[in-house]
Design an enzyme around this catalytic site. Structure first.
Site, PDB file in Angstrom:
ATOM      1  CG  HIS B  65      -1.671   1.086   1.408  1.00  0.00           C
ATOM      2  ND1 HIS B  65      -1.467   2.083   2.352  1.00  0.00           N
ATOM      3  CD2 HIS B  65      -2.733   1.711   0.740  1.00  0.00           C
ATOM      4  CE1 HIS B  65      -2.269   3.197   2.256  1.00  0.00           C
ATOM      5  NE2 HIS B  65      -2.915   2.944   1.437  1.00  0.00           N
ATOM      6  CD  GLU B  68      -2.953   2.686  -3.506  1.00  0.00           C
ATOM      7  OE1 GLU B  68      -3.148   1.653  -2.840  1.00  0.00           O
ATOM      8  OE2 GLU B  68      -3.368   3.773  -3.511  1.00  0.00           O
ATOM      9  CG  HIS B  69      -0.098   6.202  -0.645  1.00  0.00           C
ATOM     10  ND1 HIS B  69      -0.498   7.173   0.242  1.00  0.00           N
ATOM     11  CD2 HIS B  69      -1.130   5.405  -0.565  1.00  0.00           C
ATOM     12  CE1 HIS B  69      -1.689   7.063   0.462  1.00  0.00           C
ATOM     13  NE2 HIS B  69      -1.950   5.917   0.272  1.00  0.00           N
ATOM     14  CD  GLU B 141      -5.107   5.104   2.965  1.00  0.00           C
ATOM     15  OE1 GLU B 141      -3.898   5.603   2.830  1.00  0.00           O
ATOM     16  OE2 GLU B 141      -5.820   4.717   2.394  1.00  0.00           O
TER      17      GLU B 141
END
Lengths: 424, 421
Positions: B65, B68-69, B141
């Site tokens: 994840h 992904e950022h 997040e």
């Protein structure tokens, strides 16, 4: 793709888009009424209760079995709010590999709409009780999605004591009062008198669709063709409100309005400020200042309102509010770059012209269009947006007034610490 | 007697495998204004232990994840998002337990957008500074998703069901685990998994297949890289916890009931198992099931109820989620329904559920994102999504009964509940 839009009975409009671009077909039938505390819950409940059973298919299981046989066709109850107007009805979608199902789906829809299962001449009490309980639970569960909950609260403040403040679900108090008899009375009035927007997109001609719906309404009394009138929104003077929940991330919303501005110029301004990853809020407040995880803007064409929002660390509330308002102020001062306008326009035009790629987007677009009284096609609106410029956006920005600053925050916080997150 | 229905598909797929191992799949959509492209990487949050240079390496949780950022950032200081904005495309990305996907949709300059997509995903730019900054954003997040009852109930179910399989851990990691992620960790994982032989490019729209293939051939690395062995551990049959409860502000208790079983999930057998699992989920708890209708009529659940199959490498779980004042009573009813179906399924009921399932799959052909996502998953599992339509007619009630009989035993089932005080 060929579109036809006509009034087929007094107050009943039919829009047919003939297309063979999709595997799926879509039918929507929506009754329209003014929203108030009393009508909201009822409008939401009626289609849900109707969907529980008909004379021929008396429960959900037998209805589901019938739908399964139509390749899993769906007939879903829906209610939506547009400013001070509410619509309620059904949206159906079905695949039709053998091109034989249109008549069967409309027949079942008609059965659900005009031949509900009754008990002693009113709705079945068990169905009404069950759906009312579910509705109240749904109203209570609005708190689960913190941003939409915060938005709902901010709208209530902005339009306090006016129909615009009412949500499509209504309130727990009003929902509690509804019983089988009162809901059935509302239902009869709705199907016999309320204006109605019917939409179809698929591989069937206008005449065939019209004939099917005329047959549906033939069992109901003749209609007078009443109209629903939207009233002028009345906005609150600036209100600051903070509410606390046991949450670790705060939601900040700044609500503004400009009742005289052009809808699409306002939408474009909204996109420049917070419409995506190249917007002022995303680039400056999220990326450069690392003040929030999410940020953006919402515009409502009926309310003529704009909400700037962000999800923040509670201790950054003050600094985030300033950062968000700074971005808006830059628009007032005409500090909008050509690139920002270009990017916002591209994203917005993209969204509008691709309405035709999806049945559900078309359904939603054309229902809004009918209620707004704006029959421009997506391509015509796109052409209009292309002509907007930065000066027009600054003019629109100057007309916006702040009505509400709403903070949904955690139980404990020290707001003056105003510490930035780590940043590059 | 069982019915046989197999409507002709109007949808074609053009596929091509490049020398570097990249699989390209194109769904022509004549007349559609928006074109869609997804570059999916067969690397998700569960891929934390893998063989590198002959040694097993275990990364911190949440790297997939995190990557992904970071992948959007570019060496020139810009961000791929801005490049897409100039062409009017809408880009985004997501990370799941099993994959990471980057995608865009747009109405014009499709080839330029495709170049941006292929370019930024294969141009990593990680620095100590930008990693530190991202830790702050992802920390926010984590706070956000931890406030969501729906997220918590799902992740808690995963950690209750799985003892060893890394599906037990949160997709985004924890504040502690992401603090261990460094530039070197990102490069190690990126260099291992972000290679064409571990990717699928899926496109849907009114586009030229030849041009898409030519762009991918010219822009992506030419070398075919061997993929590492991944270690998901040896998962026991039993769940870790049969019941987990978390207190969190919510109007009504939310629940997820899950039951797991080991299955082959790749190749032709994997494709069939997936279809059987999805159909079994519909038959057990779908919208027309006796279970759903009884629970709903009795006021035990709201309309917000799902029964779905969750497919992980080597494991399939059936998961039922919703809201209820009494999740334990729902669990009892689910187990009873599963027991009944494992003995016998009425042929007429089976037929109509299978027809509805086929209808659902046909509808997905109109949804470009869902279509590309289904195909990317199929590529990573070693089959084609469109092939699955023919299999649907072959499934029998006995197969479903046999499948369901493996689930919802006391020792293989967990219930996760999130409720207010």
């Amino acid at each position: 793709m060929k579109m036809t839009y006509k009034e087929i009975l007094p107050g009943i409009n039919l829009r047919v888009i003939e297309s063979d671009a999709f595997e799926t077909n879509c039918i929507s039938i929506q009754f329209v009424s003014e929203i108030n505390n009393e009508t909201a819950s009822k409008m939401t409940l009626v289609p849900r209760v109707l969907r529980r059973g008909t004379v021929k298919h008396p429960d959900m299981e037998s209805l589901a079995a019938e739908l399964d046989e139509m390749y899993g066709a769906r007939i879903e109850p829906v209610s939506r709010k547009y400013g001070d107007i509410i619509s309620g009805g059904f949206v159906c979608d079905f695949v039709d590999p053998e091109k034989t199902l249109f008549g069967s789906v409309v027949k079942l829809l008609s059965e659900i709409l005009v031949k509900p299962k009754l008990s002693d001449g009113i709705f079945v009490e068990e169905y009404v009780d069950g759906e009312r309980t579910n509705l109240i639970d749904e109203i209570k569960s609005e708190i689960n999605n913190k941003l939409s909950y915060a938005h709902k609260k901010a709208v209530e403040i902005m339009f306090k004591n006016t129909p615009y403040a009412v949500s499509e679900l209504g309130t727990e108090e009003e929902a509690e009062k509804i019983d089988s008899a009162s809901l059935y009375k509302y239902y009869k009035k709705l199907v016999c008198e309320a204006p109605c927007e019917i939409f179809f997109c698929g591989n069937t001609s206008f005449d065939e669709v019209k004939s099917a719906f005329l047959h549906m309404f033939s069992s109901l009394p003749a209609r007078k063709g009443t109209k629903v009138k939207s009233g002028k929104p009345i906005y609150s003077e600036l209100v600051r409100k903070k509410e606390r929940l046991d949450i670790s991330q705060a939601n900040l919303l700044v609500g503004m309005y400009n009742e005289n501005a052009d809808i699409y110029a306002s939408k474009l301004l909204c996109a420049v400020i917070g419409g995506g990853t190249c917007s002022k809020l995303f680039v400056n407040v999220r990326e450069k200042q690392s003040l929030c995880y999410f940020t953006g803007t919402m515009y409502d064409s009926f309310e003529k309102s704009m909400f700037l929002y962000c999800g923040i660390d509670p201790k950054n509330a003050k600094i985030a509010e300033k950062a968000v308002l700074d971005e808006f102020e830059n628009c007032v001062l005409a500090q909008i770059t050509d690139e920002e306008i270009h990017n916002a326009k591209k994203g917005m035009i993209d969204d509008i012209i691709t309405v035709d790629d999806s049945l559900f987007s078309m359904e939603a677009f054309w229902l809004r269009a009918a209620l707004l009284g704006d029959e421009r096609t997506p391509s015509e609106i796109a052409a209009y947006i292309r002509e907007l410029d930065g000066e027009m956006l600054s003019d629109v920005a100057r007309g916006f007034k702040t009505s509400v600053v709403y903070l949904l925050t955690g139980l404990e916080e020290s707001e003056n610490a105003a510490k930035l997150l780590p940043q590059a | 007697m069982l019915q046989n229905f197999c409507p002709k598909l109007n949808q074609k797929m053009i596929s091509h495998t490049c020398a570097n191992g990249l699989k390209i799949c194109i769904f022509p959509k004549k007349g559609f204004k928006r074109a869609y492209a997804m570059l999916a990487v067969n690397y998700g949050s569960i891929d934390i232990s893998f063989d590198t240079d002959g040694k097993m390496y275990t990364s911190p949780l949440g790297v997939a994840h995190f990557l992904e950022h970071k992948v959007f950032e570019q060496p020139d200081g810009g961000n791929a998002l801005q490049a897409f904005a100039q062409t009017g495309a809408s880009p985004n990305a997501f990370t799941s337990k099993t994959k990471t996907a980057y995608y865009f949709s747009g109405t014009e300059k499709f080839m330029r957008n495709l170049e941006i997509l292929l370019g930024f995903v294969t141009t990593p730019y990680f620095t100590a500074e930008n990693v530190k900054k991202e830790q702050g954003i992802i920390g926010q997040e984590i706070s956000m998703v931890n406030d969501r009852p729906g997220w918590r109930v799902y992740e808690n179910l995963m950690s209750a069901m799985y003892a060893v399989h890394p599906a037990k851990d949160s997709i985004i990691g924890t504040v502690e685990s992401i603090s261990e992620i460094t530039r070197d960790v990102l490069f190690k994982c990126y260099n291992t998994f972000y290679v064409p032989s571990n990717m699928a490019l899926c496109v849907a729209g009114d586009v030229s297949a030849e041009k898409v293939i030519a762009a991918a051939e010219s822009l992506l690395p030419k070398e075919r890289v061997a993929l590492p062995e991944r270690d998901y551990g040896l998962e026991p049959c039993e769940v870790v916890d049969r019941r987990v409860v978390q207190k969190l502000e919510t109007s009504m208790p939310q629940f997820s009931i899950g039951s797991k079983f080991a299955f082959k999930t790749t190749g032709a057998e994997g494709m069939r198992n997936r279809i059987v699992a999805e159909l079994a989920a519909d038959i057990l708890g779908g919208g027309s099931s006796p279970l759903y209708n009884k629970l709903y009529s009795d006021g035990m659940i709201t309309a917000d109820f799902d029964c779905e199959a969750m497919v992980l490498p080597g494991s399939i779980a059936l998961v039922l989620s919703g809201e209820s004042r009494d999740p334990d009573a729902v669990l009892t009813k689910v187990c009873l329904a599963a027991e009944r179906l494992s003995k016998d399924i009425d042929n007429a009921y089976f037929d109509r559920c299978r027809k509805a399932y086929l209808g659902l799959k046909l509808r997905s052909l109109d949804k470009v994102r869902a279509l590309c996502q289904e195909q990317a998953e199929a590529v990573f599992a070693g089959y084609d999504f469109l092939d699955s339509f023919e299999i649907i007619n072959e499934i029998t009630p006995d197969e479903i009964s046999c499948f369901i009989s493996k689930f919802f035993k006391e020792e293989t089932t967990s219930v996760s509940i999130v409720a207010g005080e």
